[in-house]
Design an enzyme around this catalytic site. Sequence first.
Site, PDB file in Angstrom:
ATOM      1  N   SER A 199       0.809  -1.220   0.000  1.00 47.16           N
ATOM      2  CA  SER A 199       0.000   0.000   0.000  1.00 47.16           C
ATOM      3  C   SER A 199       0.840   1.266   0.000  1.00 47.16           C
ATOM      4  O   SER A 199       0.484   2.251  -0.658  1.00 47.16           O
ATOM      5  CB  SER A 199      -0.936   0.005   1.210  1.00 47.16           C
ATOM      6  N   HIS A 246       0.666   4.574   4.416  1.00 50.45           N
ATOM      7  CA  HIS A 246      -0.061   5.241   3.344  1.00 50.45           C
ATOM      8  C   HIS A 246       0.343   6.705   3.214  1.00 50.45           C
ATOM      9  O   HIS A 246       0.596   7.200   2.114  1.00 50.45           O
ATOM     10  CB  HIS A 246      -1.565   5.141   3.596  1.00 50.45           C
TER      11      HIS A 246
END
Length: 295
Positions: A199, A246
């Site tokens: 991610s 993230h």
Amino acid sequence: MEQAAGSARDARSVPGCYRHPDRETGVRCTRCERPICPDCMVSASVGFQCPDCARGGTGETPPPQASRPRTLAGGTVTADPRLLTKLLIAVNLAVFVAIKARPSLGYDFVLYGALPSKPFAPTSGVAAGEWYRFVSSMFSHEEYWHLGFNMLSLWWVGGPLEAALGRARYLAVYFVSGLAGGALTYLLTAPDTASLGASGAIYGLFGATAVLMRRLNYDLRPVLALLVVNLIFTFNPSMHIAWQAHIGGLVAGVVTGYAMVHAPRENRSLVQYGTCAVVLILALALALVRTAQLT
């Protein structure tokens, strides 16, 4: 009449197709610069190529002034602009299959600081010298939905970005973003908290894509809407997502992506890769600070 037509052609200085000399054309092959008529044009990533170049060989030495077509960021245009994206997906799938076949590999690949943590001396983790976890965790997934969502995002966002940047620059953005996300996760989470997944790197691709679309004056609303939806999931407590990875990846992707598409032509490679190096040095500094805290 034939002589008059020839004189008119000379006056206009319009060349004839190298395969069909009787057909005038103003289009040239983007690789060898030989004139080509519509019947000989082979669509390429940038412009058109002649049949010989499209097959991989020109049959003659191109003129000195001919140059390879380049992407917006200065990368070389390739026959398969999604090759690295396909390879990255294949590596993620292979690691997932390996972890499912041998679950202990998941323990060896995930990112965590120290286990056990203080007051015990670290026996494993980044603080114990296992720095490879910053890379191995980028290709590790445990749940099917996690792998599926990340690989779909990588295909949708990564493929077009690879074509726009070129392979080397695309790979630099991907790894710098993933490593920056891992460094921020290592810094801000509990030392025994494990994290894994692609991610961070994919959020970096989101950030670089937004910068690229802004550079091309494209409508940013679709990518921003997709990013907002992802951030909502990121900060949903029930999802147990490492938001640090993230955010770290997103910031790194915006910074490196900006350097890729806005670097001046004169020193383009120096600015692009120099920016990637600076982001990596900052990520390393964060990791060193955290290691000092845990040892």
